[in-house]
Design a protein around this motif. Structure first.
Motif, PDB file in Angstrom:
ATOM      1  N   ASN A 119       0.810  -1.152   0.002  1.00 44.27           N
ATOM      2  CA  ASN A 119      -0.091  -0.095   0.101  1.00 44.27           C
ATOM      3  C   ASN A 119       0.926   1.186  -0.036  1.00 44.27           C
ATOM      4  OD1 ASN A 119       0.902   0.202   2.599  1.00 44.27           O
ATOM      5  ND2 ASN A 119      -0.988  -0.216   3.674  1.00 44.27           N
ATOM      6  N   GLY A 120       2.188   0.962  -0.065  1.00 46.36           N
ATOM      7  CA  GLY A 120       2.828   2.162  -0.102  1.00 46.36           C
ATOM      8  C   GLY A 120       3.568   2.845   1.003  1.00 46.36           C
ATOM      9  N   THR A 121       3.107   2.026   2.338  1.00 43.10           N
ATOM     10  CA  THR A 121       3.462   2.694   3.404  1.00 43.10           C
ATOM     11  C   THR A 121       4.950   2.239   3.644  1.00 43.10           C
ATOM     12  OG1 THR A 121       2.347   0.903   4.572  1.00 43.10           O
ATOM     13  CG2 THR A 121       1.005   2.977   4.181  1.00 43.10           C
ATOM     14  N   MET A 122       5.294   2.418   5.015  1.00 47.07           N
ATOM     15  CA  MET A 122       6.791   2.416   5.362  1.00 47.07           C
ATOM     16  C   MET A 122       7.991   2.795   4.312  1.00 47.07           C
ATOM     17  SD  MET A 122       5.725   1.711   8.327  1.00 47.07           S
ATOM     18  CE  MET A 122       7.194   1.381   8.894  1.00 47.07           C
ATOM     19  N   PHE A 123       8.696   1.925   3.905  1.00 46.40           N
ATOM     20  CA  PHE A 123       9.658   2.302   3.014  1.00 46.40           C
ATOM     21  C   PHE A 123       9.257   2.039   1.538  1.00 46.40           C
ATOM     22  CE2 PHE A 123      13.940   3.012   5.300  1.00 46.40           C
ATOM     23  CZ  PHE A 123      13.283   4.233   5.816  1.00 46.40           C
ATOM     24  N   GLY A 124       8.006   1.644   1.317  1.00 48.36           N
ATOM     25  CA  GLY A 124       7.389   1.526  -0.120  1.00 48.36           C
ATOM     26  C   GLY A 124       7.531   2.796  -0.892  1.00 48.36           C
ATOM     27  N   GLY A 125       7.360   3.873  -0.224  1.00 49.63           N
ATOM     28  CA  GLY A 125       7.623   5.060  -1.036  1.00 49.63           C
ATOM     29  C   GLY A 125       8.865   5.460  -1.706  1.00 49.63           C
ATOM     30  N   LEU A 126       9.783   4.595  -1.247  1.00 47.18           N
ATOM     31  CA  LEU A 126      11.315   4.874  -1.832  1.00 47.18           C
ATOM     32  C   LEU A 126      11.389   4.388  -3.394  1.00 47.18           C
ATOM     33  CD1 LEU A 126      13.790   3.463   1.031  1.00 47.18           C
ATOM     34  CD2 LEU A 126      13.242   5.809   0.615  1.00 47.18           C
ATOM     35  N   HIS A 127      10.418   3.293  -3.535  1.00 45.59           N
ATOM     36  CA  HIS A 127      10.300   3.035  -5.011  1.00 45.59           C
ATOM     37  C   HIS A 127      10.099   4.106  -6.110  1.00 45.59           C
ATOM     38  CE1 HIS A 127      11.377  -1.279  -4.646  1.00 45.59           C
ATOM     39  NE2 HIS A 127      10.822  -1.031  -3.307  1.00 45.59           N
ATOM     40  N   ALA A 128       9.456   5.345  -5.422  1.00 46.53           N
ATOM     41  CA  ALA A 128       9.394   6.336  -6.337  1.00 46.53           C
ATOM     42  C   ALA A 128      10.610   6.984  -6.907  1.00 46.53           C
ATOM     43  CB  ALA A 128       8.599   7.374  -5.777  1.00 46.53           C
ATOM     44  N   PHE A 129      11.753   6.716  -6.107  1.00 45.70           N
ATOM     45  CA  PHE A 129      12.896   7.226  -6.640  1.00 45.70           C
ATOM     46  C   PHE A 129      13.604   6.539  -7.652  1.00 45.70           C
ATOM     47  CE2 PHE A 129      12.691   9.002  -2.453  1.00 45.70           C
ATOM     48  CZ  PHE A 129      13.094  10.436  -2.620  1.00 45.70           C
ATOM     49  N   ALA A 130      12.944   5.382  -8.214  1.00 50.23           N
ATOM     50  CA  ALA A 130      13.379   4.596  -9.515  1.00 50.23           C
ATOM     51  C   ALA A 130      12.974   5.610 -10.690  1.00 50.23           C
ATOM     52  CB  ALA A 130      12.868   3.143  -9.426  1.00 50.23           C
ATOM     53  N   ASP A 131      11.979   6.509 -10.463  1.00 49.68           N
ATOM     54  CA  ASP A 131      11.870   7.257 -11.555  1.00 49.68           C
ATOM     55  C   ASP A 131      12.873   8.426 -11.603  1.00 49.68           C
ATOM     56  OD1 ASP A 131       9.425   8.185 -13.754  1.00 49.68           O
ATOM     57  OD2 ASP A 131       9.963   9.915 -12.408  1.00 49.68           O
ATOM     58  N   ARG A 132      13.219   8.420 -12.881  1.00 52.07           N
ATOM     59  CA  ARG A 132      14.360   9.620 -13.143  1.00 52.07           C
ATOM     60  C   ARG A 132      13.849  10.991 -12.676  1.00 52.07           C
ATOM     61  NH1 ARG A 132      19.522  10.433 -12.513  1.00 52.07           N
ATOM     62  NH2 ARG A 132      20.516  12.094 -13.750  1.00 52.07           N
ATOM     63  N   ASP A 133      12.622  11.218 -13.152  1.00 51.76           N
ATOM     64  CA  ASP A 133      12.177  12.758 -12.969  1.00 51.76           C
ATOM     65  C   ASP A 133      11.915  12.973 -11.565  1.00 51.76           C
ATOM     66  OD1 ASP A 133      12.363  13.648 -15.366  1.00 51.76           O
ATOM     67  OD2 ASP A 133      10.373  12.735 -15.867  1.00 51.76           O
ATOM     68  N   PHE A 134      11.337  11.916 -10.822  1.00 54.09           N
ATOM     69  CA  PHE A 134      10.934  12.051  -9.265  1.00 54.09           C
ATOM     70  C   PHE A 134      12.210  12.305  -8.685  1.00 54.09           C
ATOM     71  CE2 PHE A 134      10.194  10.690  -5.076  1.00 54.09           C
ATOM     72  CZ  PHE A 134       8.843  11.067  -4.824  1.00 54.09           C
ATOM     73  N   PHE A 135      13.359  11.311  -9.081  1.00 61.12           N
ATOM     74  CA  PHE A 135      14.587  11.356  -8.190  1.00 61.12           C
ATOM     75  C   PHE A 135      15.321  12.685  -8.149  1.00 61.12           C
ATOM     76  CE2 PHE A 135      19.267  11.036  -8.583  1.00 61.12           C
ATOM     77  CZ  PHE A 135      19.568  10.449  -7.413  1.00 61.12           C
ATOM     78  N   LEU A 136      15.268  13.455  -9.472  1.00 58.67           N
ATOM     79  CA  LEU A 136      15.652  14.759  -9.759  1.00 58.67           C
ATOM     80  C   LEU A 136      15.125  15.963  -8.852  1.00 58.67           C
ATOM     81  CD1 LEU A 136      16.791  14.600 -13.395  1.00 58.67           C
ATOM     82  CD2 LEU A 136      18.304  14.202 -11.575  1.00 58.67           C
ATOM     83  N   GLU A 137      13.635  15.702  -8.744  1.00 55.82           N
ATOM     84  CA  GLU A 137      12.910  16.752  -8.131  1.00 55.82           C
ATOM     85  C   GLU A 137      12.881  16.741  -6.567  1.00 55.82           C
ATOM     86  OE1 GLU A 137       9.203  16.362  -9.866  1.00 55.82           O
ATOM     87  OE2 GLU A 137       9.962  16.780 -11.847  1.00 55.82           O
ATOM     88  N   HIS A 138      13.260  15.299  -6.180  1.00 51.97           N
ATOM     89  CA  HIS A 138      13.118  15.299  -4.533  1.00 51.97           C
ATOM     90  C   HIS A 138      14.611  14.845  -4.007  1.00 51.97           C
ATOM     91  CE1 HIS A 138       9.089  14.787  -6.199  1.00 51.97           C
ATOM     92  NE2 HIS A 138       8.544  15.260  -4.908  1.00 51.97           N
ATOM     93  N   THR A 139      14.977  15.810  -3.349  1.00 52.77           N
ATOM     94  CA  THR A 139      16.518  15.912  -2.943  1.00 52.77           C
ATOM     95  C   THR A 139      16.847  15.695  -1.589  1.00 52.77           C
ATOM     96  OG1 THR A 139      16.769  18.048  -2.773  1.00 52.77           O
ATOM     97  CG2 THR A 139      17.006  17.366  -4.965  1.00 52.77           C
ATOM     98  N   GLN A 140      15.866  15.619  -0.705  1.00 50.29           N
ATOM     99  CA  GLN A 140      16.125  15.722   0.714  1.00 50.29           C
ATOM    100  C   GLN A 140      15.460  14.593   1.442  1.00 50.29           C
ATOM    101  OE1 GLN A 140      14.934  19.580   2.218  1.00 50.29           O
ATOM    102  NE2 GLN A 140      16.904  20.234   1.900  1.00 50.29           N
ATOM    103  N   VAL A 141      16.338  14.137   2.679  1.00 51.54           N
ATOM    104  CA  VAL A 141      15.941  13.528   3.657  1.00 51.54           C
ATOM    105  C   VAL A 141      16.372  14.008   4.908  1.00 51.54           C
ATOM    106  CG1 VAL A 141      16.228  11.379   4.988  1.00 51.54           C
ATOM    107  CG2 VAL A 141      16.505  11.200   2.562  1.00 51.54           C
ATOM    108  N   ILE A 142      15.123  14.139   5.786  1.00 48.66           N
ATOM    109  CA  ILE A 142      15.298  14.680   6.935  1.00 48.66           C
ATOM    110  C   ILE A 142      15.416  13.738   8.376  1.00 48.66           C
ATOM    111  CG2 ILE A 142      14.677  17.078   8.474  1.00 48.66           C
ATOM    112  CD1 ILE A 142      13.497  18.356   5.968  1.00 48.66           C
ATOM    113  N   ILE A 143      16.099  14.045   9.089  1.00 45.10           N
ATOM    114  CA  ILE A 143      16.242  13.423  10.453  1.00 45.10           C
ATOM    115  C   ILE A 143      16.258  14.334  11.620  1.00 45.10           C
ATOM    116  CG2 ILE A 143      17.282  11.707  12.037  1.00 45.10           C
ATOM    117  CD1 ILE A 143      16.343  10.276   9.440  1.00 45.10           C
ATOM    118  N   TYR A 144      15.075  13.902  12.415  1.00 48.46           N
ATOM    119  CA  TYR A 144      15.224  14.706  13.686  1.00 48.46           C
ATOM    120  C   TYR A 144      15.171  13.921  14.992  1.00 48.46           C
ATOM    121  CZ  TYR A 144      12.047  17.361  10.569  1.00 48.46           C
ATOM    122  OH  TYR A 144      11.618  18.301   9.433  1.00 48.46           O
TER     123      TYR A 144
END
Length: 279
Positions: free
Chosen positions: A167-192
């Motif tokens: 259902n895309g939860t947890m780290f399922g959303g990481l697979h969006a970075f396999a798309d080149r355009d998505f990868f180029l547009e989303h650049t950050q990971v933030i850890i608090y």
């Protein structure tokens, strides 16, 4: 005359007996009509059909159980004066002291507590692979690190693991970075963390093997970190070539599986670019 009197007395006695019998029968019928037949409640009759249990309508309904607060309740929608999301780490620690950080990836649904099993003897412990943040056993597990990594993200390479849920939860959303355009547009990971906010720049989304990374590579040695980054660079995937990774940089690796390739892992690689102390 005497015979006639005897007949009258006999007739009266018969009428009295008949009336008495009718009265007693009426009492028995009335009693039977006001009494529940409880003989078959909760049992099975000769046909194998379970009888309906009659509940006591006068008994108070049981109080509904108070739902346990989710560890995600510590992540408030509002931000503090500095713009930092208001993560209530005191509340989270009270719910589960293994929660030590929070991960957010802008542009995705990844917004979760990060856990590590306390007191584990195995440095590669995977307790939270099949336990949720509220300690329930089973999927979807949690986002977690192994005890081989320190909790302050000061290791040369910190690895976080999470399931690739359908259902895309947890780290399922990481697979969006396999798309080149998505990868180029989303650049950050933030850890608090309770002490600081760490901002990482994503520089790779690589199709890697299923090797246990902290076991395969001795990340305490600079040469091993370079070997690891070299192996990542040989993989298929998306890369941000302009990203600078100086010697001694702090690397964050996010690892999840593929649904159709058990021998592979998707690795999102990011390098620490900014540290901001919590106010």
């Amino acid at each position: 005359m005497m015979q006639f009197e005897k007949k009258r007395i006999l007739t009266a006695l018969l009428l009295l007996a008949f009336s008495t019998a009718i009265f007693i029968a009426g009492l028995r019928d009335g009693k039977a009509g006001n009494t529940e037949n409880t003989g078959n409640i909760g049992h099975t009759d000769n046909t194998g059909t379970e009888q309906t249990t009659i509940s006591d309508a006068s008994a108070p309904a049981p109080e509904p159980l108070e739902p346990s607060p989710s560890p995600a309740a510590g992540m408030a929608e509002q931000t503090d004066e500095s713009g930092r999301p208001a993560v209530d780490f005191d509340l989270l620690a009270a719910q589960n002291p293994d929660i030590y950080a929070w991960i957010t990836i802008p542009g995705t649904a990844i917004d979760y507590p990060v856990l590590q099993k306390s007191g584990a003897q195995d440095p590669y412990d995977n307790y939270y692979l099949d336990h949720t943040a509220d300690l329930s056993e089973g999927l979807p597990g949690a986002i977690y690190s192994q005890p081989v990594n320190r909790r302050d993200f000061t290791d040369p390479v910190t690895v976080l693991y999470g399931h690739n849920m359908k259902n895309g939860t947890m780290f399922g959303g990481l697979h969006a970075f396999a798309d080149r355009d998505f990868f180029l547009e989303h650049t950050q990971v933030i850890i608090y963390t309770p002490e600081q906010t760490l901002t990482y720049e994503i520089f790779a989304a690589a199709d890697f093997s299923d090797a246990l990374l902290p076991y395969e590579y001795d990340f305490t040695r600079t040469s091993e970190v370079q070997r690891y980054l070299g192996d990542v660079g040989k993989c298929e995937g998306n890369f941000r070539e302009e990203t600078q990774i100086p010697e001694g940089a702090k690397i964050l690796t996010l690892s999840t599986c593929y649904s159709d390739r058990e021998e592979c892992r998707l690795l999102i690689q990011a390098v620490l670019t900014e540290e901001q102390a919590a106010e």
